[in-house]
Write an enzyme that holds these catalytic residues in place. Structure first.
Site, mmCIF file in Angstrom:
data_model
loop_
_atom_site.group_PDB
_atom_site.id
_atom_site.type_symbol
_atom_site.label_atom_id
_atom_site.label_comp_id
_atom_site.label_asym_id
_atom_site.label_seq_id
_atom_site.Cartn_x
_atom_site.Cartn_y
_atom_site.Cartn_z
ATOM 1 N N ASP A 1 0.848 -1.189 0.000
ATOM 2 C CA ASP A 1 0.000 0.000 0.000
ATOM 3 C C ASP A 1 0.887 1.244 0.000
ATOM 4 O O ASP A 1 1.665 1.454 0.934
ATOM 5 C CB ASP A 1 -0.859 -0.060 1.274
ATOM 6 C CG ASP A 1 -1.785 1.121 1.430
ATOM 7 O OD1 ASP A 1 -1.718 2.076 0.621
ATOM 8 O OD2 ASP A 1 -2.577 1.094 2.385
ATOM 9 N N ILE A 2 0.732 2.077 -0.996
ATOM 10 C CA ILE A 2 1.602 3.261 -1.138
ATOM 11 C C ILE A 2 1.428 4.242 0.026
ATOM 12 O O ILE A 2 2.355 4.972 0.360
ATOM 13 C CB ILE A 2 1.343 3.962 -2.504
ATOM 14 C CG1 ILE A 2 2.530 4.839 -2.904
ATOM 15 C CG2 ILE A 2 0.036 4.756 -2.502
ATOM 16 C CD1 ILE A 2 2.520 5.287 -4.355
ATOM 17 N N ALA B 1 -8.777 1.678 -12.791
ATOM 18 C CA ALA B 1 -9.988 2.193 -13.434
ATOM 19 C C ALA B 1 -9.741 2.628 -14.881
ATOM 20 O O ALA B 1 -10.646 2.545 -15.715
ATOM 21 C CB ALA B 1 -10.529 3.371 -12.626
ATOM 22 N N GLY C 1 -9.828 3.874 -5.990
ATOM 23 C CA GLY C 1 -8.491 3.296 -6.152
ATOM 24 C C GLY C 1 -7.442 3.931 -5.259
ATOM 25 O O GLY C 1 -7.706 4.274 -4.096
ATOM 26 N N ASN D 1 -7.340 12.084 -11.135
ATOM 27 C CA ASN D 1 -8.073 12.436 -12.368
ATOM 28 C C ASN D 1 -7.921 13.946 -12.579
ATOM 29 O O ASN D 1 -7.375 14.642 -11.721
ATOM 30 C CB ASN D 1 -9.539 11.995 -12.294
ATOM 31 C CG ASN D 1 -10.259 12.617 -11.126
ATOM 32 O OD1 ASN D 1 -10.336 13.836 -11.021
ATOM 33 N ND2 ASN D 1 -10.778 11.794 -10.206
ATOM 34 N N ASP E 1 -6.128 6.850 -5.482
ATOM 35 C CA ASP E 1 -6.516 8.238 -5.194
ATOM 36 C C ASP E 1 -7.365 8.296 -3.916
ATOM 37 O O ASP E 1 -7.096 9.095 -3.001
ATOM 38 C CB ASP E 1 -7.313 8.756 -6.415
ATOM 39 C CG ASP E 1 -7.474 10.262 -6.440
ATOM 40 O OD1 ASP E 1 -6.897 10.939 -5.590
ATOM 41 O OD2 ASP E 1 -8.198 10.751 -7.342
HETATM 42 N N1 AR6 Z 1 -1.355 1.468 -3.018
HETATM 43 C C1 AR6 Z 1 -0.775 1.135 -4.189
HETATM 44 N N2 AR6 Z 1 -1.461 0.832 -5.308
HETATM 45 C C2 AR6 Z 1 -2.814 0.868 -5.239
HETATM 46 C C3 AR6 Z 1 -3.509 1.214 -4.057
HETATM 47 C C4 AR6 Z 1 -2.715 1.523 -2.909
HETATM 48 N N3 AR6 Z 1 -3.283 1.863 -1.744
HETATM 49 N N4 AR6 Z 1 -4.858 1.159 -4.324
HETATM 50 C C5 AR6 Z 1 -4.987 0.791 -5.616
HETATM 51 N N5 AR6 Z 1 -3.758 0.608 -6.163
HETATM 52 P P1 AR6 Z 1 -6.441 3.236 -9.977
HETATM 53 P P2 AR6 Z 1 -6.043 4.651 -12.532
HETATM 54 C C6 AR6 Z 1 -3.413 0.226 -7.534
HETATM 55 O O1 AR6 Z 1 -7.756 2.761 -10.400
HETATM 56 O O2 AR6 Z 1 -6.187 3.399 -13.292
HETATM 57 C C7 AR6 Z 1 -9.487 7.013 -9.465
HETATM 58 O O3 AR6 Z 1 -10.845 7.006 -9.176
HETATM 59 C C8 AR6 Z 1 -4.456 -0.491 -8.374
HETATM 60 O O4 AR6 Z 1 -4.475 -1.872 -8.050
HETATM 61 O O5 AR6 Z 1 -6.251 3.741 -8.588
HETATM 62 O O6 AR6 Z 1 -4.919 5.607 -12.873
HETATM 63 C C9 AR6 Z 1 -8.979 8.384 -9.885
HETATM 64 O O7 AR6 Z 1 -9.658 9.428 -9.222
HETATM 65 C C10 AR6 Z 1 -3.935 -0.252 -9.791
HETATM 66 O O8 AR6 Z 1 -2.928 -1.210 -10.136
HETATM 67 O O9 AR6 Z 1 -5.898 4.436 -10.934
HETATM 68 C C11 AR6 Z 1 -9.219 8.388 -11.361
HETATM 69 O O10 AR6 Z 1 -10.548 8.775 -11.654
HETATM 70 C C12 AR6 Z 1 -3.252 1.118 -9.672
HETATM 71 O O11 AR6 Z 1 -3.155 1.395 -8.267
HETATM 72 C C13 AR6 Z 1 -8.986 6.961 -11.765
HETATM 73 O O12 AR6 Z 1 -9.260 6.181 -10.608
HETATM 74 C C14 AR6 Z 1 -4.013 2.244 -10.355
HETATM 75 O O13 AR6 Z 1 -5.406 2.055 -10.225
HETATM 76 C C15 AR6 Z 1 -7.555 6.724 -12.161
HETATM 77 O O14 AR6 Z 1 -7.420 5.416 -12.647
#
Ligand code: AR6
Length: 175
Positions: free
Chosen positions: A15-16, A124, A37, A29, A39
């Site tokens: 977890d980052i 996402a 996610g 976004n 964010d």
């Molecule tokens: N630590 C590390 N990685 C993570 C964590 C965490 N706590 N949580 C999720 N991931 P995403 P995107 C990973 O969907 O595709 C948001 O709603 C996850 O498994 O977070 O760039 C924003 O507001 C995946 O591999 O980001 C935007 O609207 C990676 O982080 C949209 O999603 C990215 O997944 C951005 O979509």
């Protein structure tokens, strides 16, 4: 590529929001007003002051990056970047590479020496992990070749599958 470049790269699973580095990167976004996610996780862990600061920025175009404080997070700064929504075109790769290079540039400008990236656009936004990993690592390696100020760049992957893709790629290119 010199071994010294790979010595400054770390691949982690987890977890980052738990990382105590100078900066963590948020896959945001264009509104910078939070979401799901990574964010969502970053905003939850940082607390409401992060959203207040983001509101003042007024958004961020895809491929660019903006910096804020990190409030209740163990990191000092959050660098917010906006990945492309995957469409399967060449422009995806350019915009994703821009996310990494603009985040790294902003880090150096702010005297940040350690930084962690999530897998931008791989949730996402639907970017295929293998392709995204290649762009993330290649862009970062090229940057590190030209910049000695950054001592550590970590890639922190949430799932075991994504972690494995990154491990295999760094293994292949560092031989
Ligand atoms: N630590 C590390 N990685 C993570 C964590 C965490 N706590 N949580 C999720 N991931 P995403 P995107 C990973 O969907 O595709 C948001 O709603 C996850 O498994 O977070 O760039 C924003 O507001 C995946 O591999 O980001 C935007 O609207 C990676 O982080 C949209 O999603 C990215 O997944 C951005 O979509």
């Amino acid at each position: 590529m010199k071994q010294e470049i790979f010595d400054r790269i770390e691949i982690l699973q987890g977890d980052i929001t738990a990382l105590k580095l100078d900066a963590i990167v948020n896959a945001a976004n264009t509104t910078l007003l939070g979401g799901g996610g990574v964010d969502g996780a970053i905003h939850r862990a940082a607390g409401p002051e992060l959203l207040n600061e983001c509101r003042k920025i007024g958004g961020c175009p895809t491929g660019e990056a903006r910096i804020t404080r990190a409030y209740n997070l163990p990191a000092k700064y959050v660098i917010h970047t906006v990945g492309p929504i995957y469409q399967g075109s060449d422009n995806d790769r350019k915009l994703l590479a821009d996310c990494y290079s603009n985040s790294l540039k902003l880090a150096v400008k702010n005297n940040i020496t350690s930084i962690a990236f999530p897998a931008i656009s791989c949730g996402a936004y639907g970017y295929p992990v293998k392709e995204a990993c290649r762009t993330a690592m290649d862009t970062t390696c090229r940057f590190l070749e030209r910049n000695s100020a950054l001592k550590k760049v970590a890639f922190i992957l949430f799932s075991a599958d994504t972690y494995q893709v990154y491990e295999e790629y760094i293994e292949a290119i560092s031989k």
